[in-house]
Scaffold this motif. Structure first.
Motif, PDB file in Angstrom:
ATOM      1  N   GLU A  30       4.485 -11.897   0.947  1.00 35.64           N
ATOM      2  CA  GLU A  30       5.828 -12.460   0.963  1.00 35.64           C
ATOM      3  C   GLU A  30       5.699 -13.981   1.360  1.00 35.64           C
ATOM      4  OE1 GLU A  30       8.668 -11.073  -0.099  1.00 35.64           O
ATOM      5  OE2 GLU A  30       7.241  -9.342  -0.800  1.00 35.64           O
ATOM      6  N   GLU A  39       1.019  -7.096   3.377  1.00 34.30           N
ATOM      7  CA  GLU A  39       2.449  -7.325   2.586  1.00 34.30           C
ATOM      8  C   GLU A  39       3.329  -8.529   3.263  1.00 34.30           C
ATOM      9  OE1 GLU A  39       0.993  -3.324   2.066  1.00 34.30           O
ATOM     10  OE2 GLU A  39       1.628  -4.327   3.960  1.00 34.30           O
ATOM     11  N   LYS A  67      -5.125  -1.416  -5.352  1.00 32.95           N
ATOM     12  CA  LYS A  67      -4.855  -1.828  -4.076  1.00 32.95           C
ATOM     13  C   LYS A  67      -6.022  -2.413  -3.088  1.00 32.95           C
ATOM     14  CE  LYS A  67      -0.067  -0.974  -3.870  1.00 32.95           C
ATOM     15  NZ  LYS A  67       0.196  -0.542  -5.255  1.00 32.95           N
ATOM     16  N   TYR A  87       4.177  -9.772  -7.414  1.00 36.43           N
ATOM     17  CA  TYR A  87       3.232 -10.438  -6.753  1.00 36.43           C
ATOM     18  C   TYR A  87       3.278 -12.009  -6.908  1.00 36.43           C
ATOM     19  CZ  TYR A  87       1.139  -6.133  -5.211  1.00 36.43           C
ATOM     20  OH  TYR A  87       1.170  -4.749  -4.761  1.00 36.43           O
TER      21      TYR A  87
END
Length: 317
Positions: free
Chosen positions: A303, A299, A230, A278
């Motif tokens: 999206e 995030e 991450k 992803y």
């Protein structure tokens, strides 16, 4: 309390390899940051880079920053400043094409040193990417190839100074963000701290350490590893009201602008539960979005790229 990961690379090609790889894997999964010692870049060379960077700041950047502060009225600020950072910076581009020779206010010796510095950091970044491949079970060179695009990776260095600030409680050196790109290698001040990362809801100091290189992972590695690694929010606080300020030289090894980024199929297949969570996108498109929302959560960016990808076939139908 968790201890910030400091990894000694000295024995990476010897019998310590398995342990070092384990430490790197833990840092990538649980921190998104780690600090390297015995990384192969000579200490005397790093001392020279630091000295010449400080000399350049004093000669060319210091007064310019003071003028900027005056023109924007920052010293008179009475409330928290959320739309600006207390930093003085310039940017050097190395790949696919260098801009160093066009930087007119850098003297020739400094240009030469920074070209050499860039090459050493580029080599270290590629070595680290291959260590990540080994941990991920990907073939050697997979991550470098994923970043390659048609002209190779994008690689550049942001040279920053965080001067002392009269009101450090009202303005950040650099507001909280994740890095958009691939792998970031930071040569930071060994005396003045201020860099922090967000872990489990707490801001944790990245310890200043002489001759160390701090490594952190960008958004693209999160995508390619399908979330196994991450990118992590980090920020810079101003810790001085007087003194020398904090030096920071961050080198960004990123995908080429036309590189197509997507989760590695081998990692998607391994993780039956997650499948592909992803999006697939062109790095340049991600950067266009990122520049407008850098200091917001990552995030919604993922999206938005996923939504754009889903619109693609409809838009061309």
């Amino acid at each position: 309390m968790a201890v910030f990961p400091i990894i000694n690379l000295e024995n990476i090609n010897g019998d310590g390899r398995a342990k070092i790889l384990e430490q790197i894997e833990d840092a990538c999964q649980n921190w998104g940051f780690f600090e390297l010692v015995n990384h192969g870049i000579p200490h005397e060379f790093l001392d020279m880079v630091e000295k010449m960077t400080r000399d350049h700041d004093k000669k060319c950047m210091e007064e310019r920053f003071k003028e900027t502060v005056l023109s924007k009225g920052l010293e008179a600020a009475q409330a928290e400043v959320n739309d600006m950072d207390w930093e003085s910076t310039f940017f050097l581009r190395h790949l696919p094409e260098s801009n160093i020779s066009q930087m007119s206010d850098l003297d020739e010796e400094y240009k030469k040193i920074m070209k050499e510095f860039a090459k050493k950091l580029e080599n270290l970044a590629e070595e680290l990417l291959d260590l990540l491949c080994e941990n991920l079970g990907l073939e050697k060179g997979y991550l470098k190839n994923a970043f390659y695009g048609s002209k190779g990776p994008t690689f550049g260095t942001k040279v920053s100074k965080y001067p002392p600030c009269p009101k450090p409680d009202l303005i950040k050196g650099l507001r909280a963000h994740t890095d958009a790109g691939g792998i970031i290698l930071l040569f930071q001040d060994d005396k003045v701290g201020g860099l922090q990362l967000l872990k489990d809801g707490d801001w944790i100091d990245v310890p200043p350490m002489r001759h160390a290189i701090v490594v952190n992972l960008g958004d693209q590695l999160e995508v390619i590893t399908n979330g196994r690694y991450k990118s992590v929010m980090h920020r810079v606080l101003i810790t001085q009201t007087s003194g020398t300020g904090r030096m920071s030289i961050a080198s960004f090894y990123n995908p080429g602008s036309d590189a197509v980024i997507y989760p590695a199929p081998a990692l998607v297949e391994k993780d039956e539960e997650k499948k592909e969570v992803y999006p697939k996108f062109v790095f340049e498109d991600y950067m266009k979005l990122y520049l407008g929302v850098k200091f917001q959560a990552k995030e919604p960016r993922f999206e938005a790229m996923k939504a754009n990808a889903n619109l693609g076939p409809m838009a061309t139908a």
